[in-house]
Motif scaffolding. Structure first.
Motif, PDB file in Angstrom:
ATOM      1  N   ARG A 109      -6.912  -5.270   9.295  1.00  0.00           N
ATOM      2  CA  ARG A 109      -5.968  -5.866   8.912  1.00  0.00           C
ATOM      3  C   ARG A 109      -4.710  -5.387   9.473  1.00  0.00           C
ATOM      4  O   ARG A 109      -4.556  -4.347   9.835  1.00  0.00           O
ATOM      5  CB  ARG A 109      -5.687  -5.152   6.740  1.00  0.00           C
ATOM      6  CG  ARG A 109      -7.191  -5.280   6.535  1.00  0.00           C
ATOM      7  CD  ARG A 109      -7.178  -6.697   5.948  1.00  0.00           C
ATOM      8  NE  ARG A 109      -9.088  -7.213   5.999  1.00  0.00           N
ATOM      9  CZ  ARG A 109      -9.348  -7.851   4.425  1.00  0.00           C
ATOM     10  NH1 ARG A 109      -8.965  -8.530   4.373  1.00  0.00           N
ATOM     11  NH2 ARG A 109     -10.737  -7.958   4.436  1.00  0.00           N
ATOM     12  N   MET A 110      -3.768  -6.384   8.591  1.00  0.00           N
ATOM     13  CA  MET A 110      -2.082  -5.648   9.401  1.00  0.00           C
ATOM     14  C   MET A 110      -1.459  -4.831   8.933  1.00  0.00           C
ATOM     15  O   MET A 110      -1.509  -4.263   7.468  1.00  0.00           O
ATOM     16  CB  MET A 110      -1.187  -7.070   9.886  1.00  0.00           C
ATOM     17  CG  MET A 110      -2.617  -8.157  10.849  1.00  0.00           C
ATOM     18  SD  MET A 110      -1.358  -9.287  11.203  1.00  0.00           S
ATOM     19  CE  MET A 110      -0.826  -8.879  13.021  1.00  0.00           C
ATOM     20  N   ILE A 111      -0.871  -4.049   8.981  1.00  0.00           N
ATOM     21  CA  ILE A 111       0.322  -2.532   8.725  1.00  0.00           C
ATOM     22  C   ILE A 111       1.595  -3.418   9.041  1.00  0.00           C
ATOM     23  O   ILE A 111       1.745  -3.622  10.239  1.00  0.00           O
ATOM     24  CB  ILE A 111      -0.271  -1.841   8.946  1.00  0.00           C
ATOM     25  CG1 ILE A 111      -1.281  -1.235   8.496  1.00  0.00           C
ATOM     26  CG2 ILE A 111       0.514  -0.704   8.314  1.00  0.00           C
ATOM     27  CD1 ILE A 111      -1.494   0.174   8.644  1.00  0.00           C
ATOM     28  N   TRP A 112       2.086  -4.252   7.893  1.00  0.00           N
ATOM     29  CA  TRP A 112       3.274  -3.872   7.844  1.00  0.00           C
ATOM     30  C   TRP A 112       4.513  -3.181   7.502  1.00  0.00           C
ATOM     31  O   TRP A 112       4.738  -3.172   6.738  1.00  0.00           O
ATOM     32  CB  TRP A 112       4.124  -5.781   7.638  1.00  0.00           C
ATOM     33  CG  TRP A 112       2.804  -7.002   8.260  1.00  0.00           C
ATOM     34  CD1 TRP A 112       2.263  -7.183   8.899  1.00  0.00           C
ATOM     35  CD2 TRP A 112       4.058  -8.728   8.712  1.00  0.00           C
ATOM     36  NE1 TRP A 112       2.262  -8.406  10.081  1.00  0.00           N
ATOM     37  CE2 TRP A 112       2.806  -9.272   9.235  1.00  0.00           C
ATOM     38  CE3 TRP A 112       4.487  -9.578   8.151  1.00  0.00           C
ATOM     39  CZ2 TRP A 112       2.977 -10.571   9.828  1.00  0.00           C
ATOM     40  CZ3 TRP A 112       4.848 -10.396   8.002  1.00  0.00           C
ATOM     41  CH2 TRP A 112       3.420 -11.272   8.798  1.00  0.00           C
ATOM     42  N   ALA A 160       1.016  -1.225   0.026  1.00  0.00           N
ATOM     43  CA  ALA A 160      -0.316  -0.152  -0.244  1.00  0.00           C
ATOM     44  C   ALA A 160       0.850   1.019   0.055  1.00  0.00           C
ATOM     45  O   ALA A 160       0.182   2.036  -0.441  1.00  0.00           O
ATOM     46  CB  ALA A 160      -0.813  -0.371   1.278  1.00  0.00           C
ATOM     47  N   GLN A 161       1.918   1.070   0.891  1.00  0.00           N
ATOM     48  CA  GLN A 161       3.426   2.174   0.744  1.00  0.00           C
ATOM     49  C   GLN A 161       4.371   1.588   0.555  1.00  0.00           C
ATOM     50  O   GLN A 161       4.380   0.313   0.270  1.00  0.00           O
ATOM     51  CB  GLN A 161       3.069   2.867   1.751  1.00  0.00           C
ATOM     52  CG  GLN A 161       1.815   3.939   2.115  1.00  0.00           C
ATOM     53  CD  GLN A 161       2.068   4.091   3.928  1.00  0.00           C
ATOM     54  OE1 GLN A 161       2.172   4.024   4.214  1.00  0.00           O
ATOM     55  NE2 GLN A 161       1.129   5.333   3.772  1.00  0.00           N
ATOM     56  N   MET A 162       5.358   1.868   0.338  1.00  0.00           N
ATOM     57  CA  MET A 162       7.283   1.881   0.232  1.00  0.00           C
ATOM     58  C   MET A 162       7.554   2.794   0.616  1.00  0.00           C
ATOM     59  O   MET A 162       7.315   3.960   0.905  1.00  0.00           O
ATOM     60  CB  MET A 162       7.021   1.558  -1.392  1.00  0.00           C
ATOM     61  CG  MET A 162       6.499   0.286  -1.739  1.00  0.00           C
ATOM     62  SD  MET A 162       7.169   0.177  -3.728  1.00  0.00           S
ATOM     63  CE  MET A 162       8.888  -1.227  -3.137  1.00  0.00           C
ATOM     64  N   SER A 163       8.828   2.086   1.282  1.00  0.00           N
ATOM     65  CA  SER A 163       9.620   2.542   1.963  1.00  0.00           C
ATOM     66  C   SER A 163      10.956   3.881   0.715  1.00  0.00           C
ATOM     67  O   SER A 163      11.975   4.477   1.350  1.00  0.00           O
ATOM     68  CB  SER A 163      10.381   1.686   3.339  1.00  0.00           C
ATOM     69  OG  SER A 163      11.485   1.201   1.989  1.00  0.00           O
ATOM     70  N   ILE A 219       1.524  -4.281   3.449  1.00  0.00           N
ATOM     71  CA  ILE A 219       2.662  -2.842   3.103  1.00  0.00           C
ATOM     72  C   ILE A 219       2.901  -0.920   3.866  1.00  0.00           C
ATOM     73  O   ILE A 219       2.468  -0.676   2.617  1.00  0.00           O
ATOM     74  CB  ILE A 219       4.042  -2.949   2.802  1.00  0.00           C
ATOM     75  CG1 ILE A 219       3.902  -5.037   2.173  1.00  0.00           C
ATOM     76  CG2 ILE A 219       5.149  -2.697   2.709  1.00  0.00           C
ATOM     77  CD1 ILE A 219       4.653  -5.752   3.692  1.00  0.00           C
ATOM     78  N   GLY A 220       3.234  -0.890   5.310  1.00  0.00           N
ATOM     79  CA  GLY A 220       3.559   0.523   4.882  1.00  0.00           C
ATOM     80  C   GLY A 220       4.798   0.743   5.317  1.00  0.00           C
ATOM     81  O   GLY A 220       5.541   0.087   5.642  1.00  0.00           O
ATOM     82  N   ASN A 221       4.632   1.721   5.030  1.00  0.00           N
ATOM     83  CA  ASN A 221       6.007   3.001   4.906  1.00  0.00           C
ATOM     84  C   ASN A 221       6.301   3.090   6.223  1.00  0.00           C
ATOM     85  O   ASN A 221       6.181   4.238   7.001  1.00  0.00           O
ATOM     86  CB  ASN A 221       6.278   3.730   4.000  1.00  0.00           C
ATOM     87  CG  ASN A 221       7.756   4.687   4.206  1.00  0.00           C
ATOM     88  OD1 ASN A 221       8.583   3.576   5.037  1.00  0.00           O
ATOM     89  ND2 ASN A 221       7.416   6.206   3.891  1.00  0.00           N
ATOM     90  N   GLY A 222       7.310   2.526   6.509  1.00  0.00           N
ATOM     91  CA  GLY A 222       7.811   2.265   8.327  1.00  0.00           C
ATOM     92  C   GLY A 222       8.468   3.269   8.969  1.00  0.00           C
ATOM     93  O   GLY A 222       9.364   4.073   9.943  1.00  0.00           O
ATOM     94  N   SER A 223       8.796   4.577   7.280  1.00  0.00           N
ATOM     95  CA  SER A 223       9.752   5.702   7.894  1.00  0.00           C
ATOM     96  C   SER A 223       9.101   6.784   8.133  1.00  0.00           C
ATOM     97  O   SER A 223       9.670   7.569   8.240  1.00  0.00           O
ATOM     98  CB  SER A 223      11.362   5.802   6.717  1.00  0.00           C
ATOM     99  OG  SER A 223      10.500   5.908   5.750  1.00  0.00           O
ATOM    100  N   SER A 224       7.810   6.466   7.733  1.00  0.00           N
ATOM    101  CA  SER A 224       7.197   8.082   8.311  1.00  0.00           C
ATOM    102  C   SER A 224       5.948   7.613   9.400  1.00  0.00           C
ATOM    103  O   SER A 224       5.000   7.089   9.091  1.00  0.00           O
ATOM    104  CB  SER A 224       6.447   8.248   6.852  1.00  0.00           C
ATOM    105  OG  SER A 224       5.828   9.273   6.937  1.00  0.00           O
ATOM    106  N   VAL A 225       6.123   8.452  10.453  1.00  0.00           N
ATOM    107  CA  VAL A 225       5.415   8.113  11.809  1.00  0.00           C
ATOM    108  C   VAL A 225       3.675   9.061  10.826  1.00  0.00           C
ATOM    109  O   VAL A 225       2.797   8.408  10.933  1.00  0.00           O
ATOM    110  CB  VAL A 225       5.702   8.937  12.583  1.00  0.00           C
ATOM    111  CG1 VAL A 225       4.438   9.706  13.322  1.00  0.00           C
ATOM    112  CG2 VAL A 225       6.620   8.376  13.207  1.00  0.00           C
ATOM    113  N   SER A 226       4.097  10.125  10.124  1.00  0.00           N
ATOM    114  CA  SER A 226       2.507  10.600   9.445  1.00  0.00           C
ATOM    115  C   SER A 226       1.751   9.498   8.207  1.00  0.00           C
ATOM    116  O   SER A 226       0.799   9.537   8.011  1.00  0.00           O
ATOM    117  CB  SER A 226       2.574  11.822   8.844  1.00  0.00           C
ATOM    118  OG  SER A 226       3.847  11.850   7.553  1.00  0.00           O
ATOM    119  N   GLU A 227       2.946   8.677   7.254  1.00  0.00           N
ATOM    120  CA  GLU A 227       2.391   8.103   6.796  1.00  0.00           C
ATOM    121  C   GLU A 227       1.704   7.008   6.830  1.00  0.00           C
ATOM    122  O   GLU A 227       0.346   6.664   6.686  1.00  0.00           O
ATOM    123  CB  GLU A 227       3.531   7.527   5.432  1.00  0.00           C
ATOM    124  CG  GLU A 227       3.388   9.052   4.203  1.00  0.00           C
ATOM    125  CD  GLU A 227       4.772   7.972   3.614  1.00  0.00           C
ATOM    126  OE1 GLU A 227       4.298   6.810   2.974  1.00  0.00           O
ATOM    127  OE2 GLU A 227       5.614   9.100   2.524  1.00  0.00           O
TER     128      GLU A 227
END
Ligand code: S5P
Length: 264
Positions: free
Chosen positions: A200-203, A149-152, A180-188
């Motif tokens: 659903r989970m976000i990894w 859903a996002q990338m890092s 999959i979410g972007n772990g590098s951005s708290v706001s995203e």
């Protein structure tokens, strides 16, 4: 600690059986670490599993990175991961039409026969999910899909509208365990969590305890911040396998992520 107490609404609302399996293992190991074992040899991966397995809930692989791949050798990785109680997660990032994804789950790597989880892009539309799921059906195994859903990586093309369309695809399928979410951005991540809800989970990849810029456009955030922002699993590669002391590093990632879950 009981899984429903640690995970709260996530435990209650996630429907996919493997999401519960992951949450249960996380409580047993007191860790939300998914190890990105980005190494080129079977022996290297097996050694890493032996070294840090007690802190790792799922082993994320790129099977096509392994030099001289053959199924017999690969079974050593599968056995080692299972014996340490890890889920097997092939980060294949499927992106083709459904029929081709289904066949790509077999072939040389026969991903369908050993992977519990795989990643997929949503760029080709919803049928890729059905193709992957049909491949697990063929071998009578249960598997789960994480959609990107996002990338890092910096400059990626997964804009907000793309993320939203990806969630529509994922929320319509029982095979999609999460995103999959972007772990590098708290706001995203906070934005993603509010759109995903509890079901659903976000990894999240893109996490590292040292905030140095990753190589080739990789971006990093702090693992605890990612969990507080709504991530359920931190995907850690270099932070562990490039460390001088992988055991201690894995333990640090485990305690940072577990502490953040309890705080959340
Ligand atoms: O957006 C993404 C999605 C993934 S799955 N960014 C990523 O980095 N990944 C994967 O996470 C990537 O393929 C790699 O295996 C891992 C991150 O590795 P690290 O060494 O940067 O921690």
């Amino acid at each position: 600690m009981k899984a429903e107490d640690a995970w709260g609404p996530r435990w209650v609302n996630c429907a996919h059986p493997l999401s519960h399996e992951f949450m249960r293992v996380a409580c047993e190991k007191e860790s939300l670490v998914v190890l990105a074992a980005d190494l080129p040899t079977v022996d290297g991966i097996v050694q890493l599993i032996e070294d840090v397995g007690e802190f790792v809930c799922a082993l994320k692989t790129h099977v096509d990175m392994v030099e001289g791949f053959n199924m017999e050798d690969w079974s050593k990785v599968v056995d080692a991961a299972r014996s340490k109680g890890m889920l097997l997660f092939e980060d294949r990032k499927f992106a083709d039409i459904g029929r081709v994804a289904q066949t790509q789950m077999g072939g040389l790597y026969d991903i369908r026969s050993w992977a519990d989880l795989v990643t997929s892009h949503s760029i080709s539309g919803p049928d890729v999910v059905d193709g992957v799921a049909a491949a697990w059906d063929e071998v009578e195994r249960i598997g789960g899909i994480l959609l990107l859903a996002q990338m890092s990586s910096s400059g990626n093309l997964l804009a907000e509208g793309y993320t939203e369309s990806t969630l529509e695809i994922g929320n319509a399928s029982p095979h999609v365990l999460g995103y999959i979410g972007n772990g590098s951005s708290v706001s995203e991540l906070e934005g993603l969590r509010s759109k995903v809800g509890e079901g659903r989970m976000i990894w999240t990849p893109g996490v590292n305890l040292s905030s140095e810029e990753g190589v080739l456009g990789q971006r990093y955030g702090h693992p605890a911040e990612a969990v507080l922002a709504g991530s359920d699993a931190i995907i850690v590669g270099s932070g562990i396998h490039k460390s001088e002391d992988p055991f201690s590093s894995a333990r640090e990632y485990a305690s940072a992520s577990w502490g953040a879950l309890l705080e959340r």
